[in-house]
Design a protein around this motif. Structure first.
Motif, PDB file in Angstrom:
ATOM      1  N   ASP A  26       1.495  21.554 -16.093  1.00 27.38           N
ATOM      2  CA  ASP A  26       1.343  20.485 -15.116  1.00 27.38           C
ATOM      3  C   ASP A  26       1.077  19.190 -15.874  1.00 27.38           C
ATOM      4  O   ASP A  26       1.205  19.139 -17.113  1.00 27.38           O
ATOM      5  CB  ASP A  26       0.251  20.806 -14.083  1.00 27.38           C
ATOM      6  N   SER A  27       0.686  18.137 -15.167  1.00 28.28           N
ATOM      7  CA  SER A  27       0.564  16.823 -15.805  1.00 28.28           C
ATOM      8  C   SER A  27      -0.606  16.723 -16.776  1.00 28.28           C
ATOM      9  O   SER A  27      -0.706  15.751 -17.524  1.00 28.28           O
ATOM     10  CB  SER A  27       0.441  15.731 -14.738  1.00 28.28           C
ATOM     11  N   SER A  28      -1.504  17.706 -16.800  1.00 32.02           N
ATOM     12  CA  SER A  28      -2.608  17.688 -17.761  1.00 32.02           C
ATOM     13  C   SER A  28      -2.125  17.937 -19.185  1.00 32.02           C
ATOM     14  O   SER A  28      -2.811  17.606 -20.145  1.00 32.02           O
ATOM     15  CB  SER A  28      -3.653  18.751 -17.397  1.00 32.02           C
ATOM     16  N   LYS A  35      -7.904  25.716  -8.245  1.00 35.59           N
ATOM     17  CA  LYS A  35      -8.907  25.292  -9.216  1.00 35.59           C
ATOM     18  C   LYS A  35      -8.749  23.810  -9.535  1.00 35.59           C
ATOM     19  O   LYS A  35      -7.666  23.243  -9.354  1.00 35.59           O
ATOM     20  CB  LYS A  35      -8.789  26.116 -10.502  1.00 35.59           C
ATOM     21  N   PRO A  36      -9.795  23.160 -10.030  1.00 38.09           N
ATOM     22  CA  PRO A  36      -9.709  21.742 -10.396  1.00 38.09           C
ATOM     23  C   PRO A  36      -8.702  21.527 -11.527  1.00 38.09           C
ATOM     24  O   PRO A  36      -8.347  22.474 -12.253  1.00 38.09           O
ATOM     25  CB  PRO A  36     -11.130  21.403 -10.858  1.00 38.09           C
ATOM     26  N   PRO A  37      -8.233  20.295 -11.705  1.00 40.35           N
ATOM     27  CA  PRO A  37      -7.233  20.022 -12.741  1.00 40.35           C
ATOM     28  C   PRO A  37      -7.812  20.064 -14.152  1.00 40.35           C
ATOM     29  O   PRO A  37      -9.030  20.132 -14.348  1.00 40.35           O
ATOM     30  CB  PRO A  37      -6.750  18.607 -12.391  1.00 40.35           C
ATOM     31  N   GLY A  38      -6.917  20.001 -15.138  1.00 39.34           N
ATOM     32  CA  GLY A  38      -7.325  19.916 -16.534  1.00 39.34           C
ATOM     33  C   GLY A  38      -8.093  21.141 -16.999  1.00 39.34           C
ATOM     34  O   GLY A  38      -7.666  22.273 -16.814  1.00 39.34           O
ATOM     35  N   ARG A  39      -9.247  20.927 -17.596  1.00 42.45           N
ATOM     36  CA  ARG A  39     -10.070  22.045 -18.087  1.00 42.45           C
ATOM     37  C   ARG A  39     -10.471  22.967 -16.942  1.00 42.45           C
ATOM     38  O   ARG A  39     -10.694  24.164 -17.143  1.00 42.45           O
ATOM     39  CB  ARG A  39     -11.331  21.523 -18.775  1.00 42.45           C
TER      40      ARG A  39
END
Length: 275
Positions: A171-173, A46-50
């Motif tokens: 993770d870095s988010s 899935k894409p990062p962050g939200r």
């Protein structure tokens, strides 16, 4: 450290002195270097962050949103690794720089060549959970082996990890864990049924910051002719945290802000007037 641990583990396998050699014929071949497949976000699909769509409660979604806003402004957000803290579990299984496994009947070691050279120990000797466990970034892991296809050889390692130390993020988010430190991580690790050079780790997190258990699967490909190298996060870490603020050390070794209008650190104890 890596050489010492591998030496100790190999010594345990081969036997020392009068101790008999241990029979490893029932265990799978997980030798070689394992490199991650997919992104460095917790869920590689899935894409990062939200876009990770973590099932966070409203309170902890707000923490993620604040972290993303700070990152967008140039800061580190809720990312402890930005100041060289270990990733801890389950983030370490993103596998930033390659990992190695050493299997013995009593303990399976997962050696992770990420910026902290973390060493996981999964106890498979049938022990019970200790009454008191000192929290650690990798927690305390107990596992057991299963033979899922009935060929009289183990193929799957099931692991439960408790007593995980904070601060940690997925993770870095900056996706957060609950502040109560009660998260439990369960894993199911096995070779792909169709490709013995692919290792799968199904990871399930149970945490009070989540509305339900969250399961993702991370995959790794095998490199049999591995080249290992040293990673030391603190050797040239340019991210500096002072109080509650993150700063950056520039190429000229001068402290720099990480966002617009960031206040400078307190210089009270330097005995000089501020310019």
């Amino acid at each position: 450290m890596r050489g010492l641990m591998v030496g100790l583990a190999v010594g345990a396998v081969l036997g020392v002195g009068a101790a008999p050699a241990q029979d490893l014929s029932k265990y799978p071949d997980w030798s070689g270097q394992w490199l991650r497949i997919g992104s460095g976000s917790f869920d590689p699909g899935k894409p990062p962050g939200r876009g990770q769509q973590a099932p966070l409660t409203e309170e902890y979604q707000a923490i993620l949103e604040a972290s993303l806003a700070e990152i967008a402004a140039g800061g580190q957000g809720n990312n402890p690794m930005g100041r060289c803290l270990p990733p801890g579990l389950p983030r370490t299984m993103i596998n930033y720089e390659g990992m190695e496994t050493v299997i013995t009947p009593a303990t399976t070691y997962i050696l992770l060549l990420e910026p902290m050279d973390q060493i996981r120990r999964i106890y498979t000797d049938g022990r019970n959970w200790p009454q008191n466990i000192m929290p650690a970034f990798l927690g305390y892991s107990i596992g057991h082996w299963e033979d899922t296809d009935g060929d009289d050889r183990y193929d799957t390692l099931l692991i439960e990890t408790r007593s995980l130390k904070l601060p940690r993020s997925y993770d870095s988010s900056g996706m957060p864990f609950h502040k109560d430190g009660q998260a439990v991580v369960k894993e199911r690790i096995a070779l792909d049924k169709n490709d013995a050079n692919i290792l799968r780790d199904e990871i399930t997190i149970i945490d009070h910051a989540l509305t339900r258990p969250w399961t993702v699967t991370r995959s790794y490909r095998r490199e049999r002719n591995a080249v290992w190298f040293e990673m030391v996060c603190s050797e040239d870490n340019r991210q500096i945290r002072i109080g509650s603020e993150n700063y950056y050390l520039g190429a000229d070794d001068r402290l720099m802000p990480t966002r617009k209008d960031q206040p400078p650190p307190d210089l009270t104890y330097f005995g000089q007037a501020r310019k």
